[in-house]
Design a protein around this motif. Structure first.
Motif, mmCIF file in Angstrom:
data_model
loop_
_atom_site.group_PDB
_atom_site.id
_atom_site.type_symbol
_atom_site.label_atom_id
_atom_site.label_comp_id
_atom_site.label_asym_id
_atom_site.label_seq_id
_atom_site.Cartn_x
_atom_site.Cartn_y
_atom_site.Cartn_z
ATOM 1 N N ARG A 253 41.672 49.833 40.432
ATOM 2 C CA ARG A 253 41.026 48.530 40.366
ATOM 3 C C ARG A 253 39.763 48.510 41.224
ATOM 4 O O ARG A 253 39.757 49.033 42.345
ATOM 5 C CB ARG A 253 41.981 47.432 40.848
ATOM 6 C CG ARG A 253 43.157 47.226 39.919
ATOM 7 C CD ARG A 253 44.156 46.244 40.512
ATOM 8 N NE ARG A 253 45.254 46.016 39.565
ATOM 9 C CZ ARG A 253 45.267 45.046 38.670
ATOM 10 N NH1 ARG A 253 44.242 44.221 38.578
ATOM 11 N NH2 ARG A 253 46.287 44.898 37.861
ATOM 12 N N THR A 254 38.719 47.889 40.703
ATOM 13 C CA THR A 254 37.503 47.675 41.467
ATOM 14 C C THR A 254 37.708 46.461 42.378
ATOM 15 O O THR A 254 38.686 45.710 42.227
ATOM 16 C CB THR A 254 36.305 47.412 40.543
ATOM 17 O OG1 THR A 254 36.524 46.172 39.851
ATOM 18 C CG2 THR A 254 36.131 48.548 39.532
ATOM 19 N N SER A 255 36.773 46.248 43.290
ATOM 20 C CA SER A 255 36.847 45.060 44.153
ATOM 21 C C SER A 255 36.817 43.791 43.312
ATOM 22 O O SER A 255 37.525 42.816 43.604
ATOM 23 C CB SER A 255 35.681 45.068 45.146
ATOM 24 O OG SER A 255 35.767 46.189 46.006
ATOM 25 N N LEU A 258 40.232 43.110 41.907
ATOM 26 C CA LEU A 258 41.144 42.564 42.903
ATOM 27 C C LEU A 258 40.903 41.061 43.090
ATOM 28 O O LEU A 258 41.849 40.268 43.166
ATOM 29 C CB LEU A 258 40.975 43.292 44.237
ATOM 30 C CG LEU A 258 41.298 44.797 44.250
ATOM 31 C CD1 LEU A 258 41.047 45.380 45.636
ATOM 32 C CD2 LEU A 258 42.741 45.060 43.828
ATOM 33 N N LEU A 259 39.626 40.687 43.172
ATOM 34 C CA LEU A 259 39.303 39.267 43.336
ATOM 35 C C LEU A 259 39.688 38.457 42.104
ATOM 36 O O LEU A 259 40.147 37.310 42.210
ATOM 37 C CB LEU A 259 37.809 39.096 43.629
ATOM 38 C CG LEU A 259 37.356 39.507 45.033
ATOM 39 C CD1 LEU A 259 35.840 39.403 45.156
ATOM 40 C CD2 LEU A 259 38.043 38.641 46.099
ATOM 41 N N GLU A 260 39.514 39.046 40.937
ATOM 42 C CA GLU A 260 39.905 38.354 39.703
ATOM 43 C C GLU A 260 41.400 38.070 39.704
ATOM 44 O O GLU A 260 41.844 36.978 39.316
ATOM 45 C CB GLU A 260 39.518 39.195 38.489
ATOM 46 C CG GLU A 260 39.801 38.512 37.161
ATOM 47 C CD GLU A 260 39.385 39.347 35.962
ATOM 48 O OE1 GLU A 260 39.775 39.000 34.838
ATOM 49 O OE2 GLU A 260 38.669 40.357 36.162
ATOM 50 N N SER A 261 42.201 39.048 40.148
ATOM 51 C CA SER A 261 43.651 38.843 40.234
ATOM 52 C C SER A 261 43.980 37.749 41.246
ATOM 53 O O SER A 261 44.823 36.882 41.002
ATOM 54 C CB SER A 261 44.345 40.151 40.632
ATOM 55 O OG SER A 261 44.227 41.115 39.617
ATOM 56 N N ALA A 262 43.301 37.800 42.399
ATOM 57 C CA ALA A 262 43.560 36.798 43.438
ATOM 58 C C ALA A 262 43.238 35.397 42.943
ATOM 59 O O ALA A 262 43.965 34.425 43.231
ATOM 60 C CB ALA A 262 42.747 37.120 44.685
ATOM 61 N N ASN A 263 42.169 35.279 42.169
ATOM 62 C CA ASN A 263 41.718 33.962 41.720
ATOM 63 C C ASN A 263 42.572 33.370 40.599
ATOM 64 O O ASN A 263 42.355 32.218 40.202
ATOM 65 C CB ASN A 263 40.252 34.030 41.277
ATOM 66 C CG ASN A 263 39.301 34.183 42.459
ATOM 67 O OD1 ASN A 263 39.596 33.710 43.552
ATOM 68 N ND2 ASN A 263 38.175 34.851 42.241
ATOM 69 N N THR A 264 43.527 34.132 40.103
ATOM 70 C CA THR A 264 44.461 33.563 39.120
ATOM 71 C C THR A 264 45.505 32.671 39.795
ATOM 72 O O THR A 264 46.237 31.948 39.126
ATOM 73 C CB THR A 264 45.184 34.666 38.324
ATOM 74 O OG1 THR A 264 45.973 35.460 39.230
ATOM 75 C CG2 THR A 264 44.197 35.553 37.587
ATOM 76 N N ILE A 265 45.589 32.762 41.139
ATOM 77 C CA ILE A 265 46.552 31.974 41.896
ATOM 78 C C ILE A 265 45.823 30.818 42.573
ATOM 79 O O ILE A 265 44.826 31.022 43.277
ATOM 80 C CB ILE A 265 47.250 32.832 42.983
ATOM 81 C CG1 ILE A 265 47.865 34.090 42.360
ATOM 82 C CG2 ILE A 265 48.311 32.010 43.705
ATOM 83 C CD1 ILE A 265 48.921 33.833 41.315
ATOM 84 N N ALA A 266 46.298 29.611 42.355
ATOM 85 C CA ALA A 266 45.667 28.436 42.961
ATOM 86 C C ALA A 266 45.862 28.447 44.478
ATOM 87 O O ALA A 266 46.965 28.739 44.973
ATOM 88 C CB ALA A 266 46.260 27.162 42.378
#
Length: 283
Positions: A253-255, A258-266
């Motif tokens: 995973r690129t940075s 990782l941020l895209e995954s994190a941003n799926t969580i409110a």
């Protein structure tokens, strides 16, 4: 020992046991029929479930497929869980020259208080367990049992053992649905955020006597890769479940990923303005 995908066997064949007494009794319980759940059956530890008549036929069909499709069914090393249903399946595969090693670490995931409990009783007496599972199935630990994440640590021991003793071999392992799933998680480096999608995919299912074949050998060129980069699956008794060879995704995973995954969580808790330090761009 540290687990590495390098120097693993060239071929790793995973096969789930055939339909067991527990599988059939739970299937019937889900439909409202609890006649199998006698006091005697409830007292039997789930490690001692036998195969059903259907399960024995499934195992024989799977053995026939292995002999017709993978080197005549000849493997360099044979492992199976020491649970009765796995040992019975391994024997009924009837593989030539097979000398089975029963492996403690291949046992099924421990469901704790839910072990040997019908689906009906789980819904009546253990509703809280179901609610906790809904929060996160990957990390959920049934009371007194194991999570999927904890089972992965057990699987790492198996893979380290294969790396140390079976490098370059063709190996077959007869075990259980959850353990096959955890082996897949480790071989394919499936991330927690991708876990739910992977297990819900009908093409990724774990039917009884389903076979998963991982290989370091490119099925087109024959080139041997440093790690298992190709996979296929088949359920010999159920023709609707089968895939051709597929390349295993790296799951790097690129940075940004990782941020895209994190941003799926409110975000539910936020700083007050006076609690926020200056960012580097503000200096």
């Amino acid at each position: 020992p540290k687990m590495s995908l390098n120097r693993l066997p060239i071929d790793i064949i995973l096969i789930r046991h055939g339909e067991s007494e527990g599988n059939l009794a739970q299937e019937r319980s889900e439909k409202g029929d609890n006649s199998d759940w006698t006091d005697t059956f409830k007292e039997r530890h789930n490690s001692k479930y036998r195969l059903t008549e259907k399960g024995r036929i499934q195992a024989k069909i799977a053995g026939k497929w292995l002999k017709e499709n993978i080197n005549g069914g000849v493997f360099d090393r044979h492992y199976c869980s020491e649970y009765i249903r796995a040992m019975e399946t391994a024997a009924l595969l009837d593989l030539p020259q097979a000398k089975w090693i029963t492996e403690f670490y291949l046992r099924e995931r421990d469901k704790g208080v839910l072990s040997s409990v019908s689906k009906t009783d789980r819904n009546i007496y253990f509703k809280d367990e179901g609610k906790r599972r809904e929060h996160d199935a990957f990390y959920w630990t049934p009371s007194g049992g194991e999570s999927i994440a904890t089972s992965c640590l057990r699987v790492d021991r198996i893979l380290s053992q294969l790396q140390d003793t079976c490098s370059g071999f063709s190996v077959i392992l007869v075990c259980h649905a959850t353990i096959m799933t955890t082996i897949r998680i480790r071989l394919e480096r499936i991330q927690q955020v991708d876990f739910s999608d992977a297990v819900r995919d009908k093409k990724q299912t774990m039917n009884n006597c389903q076979i998963w074949h991982y290989s370091r050998r490119n099925p087109v060129t024959g080139h041997i890769h440093h790690s298992p980069c190709w996979k296929r699956t088949v359920c010999p008794w159920y023709s609707d479940v089968a895939t051709e060879w597929q390349e295993v995704n790296s799951h790097y995973r690129t940075s940004s990923d990782l941020l895209e995954s994190a941003n799926t969580i409110a975000q539910l808790v936020r700083n007050h303005k006076d609690e926020i330090p200056d960012t580097p761009d503000d200096n």
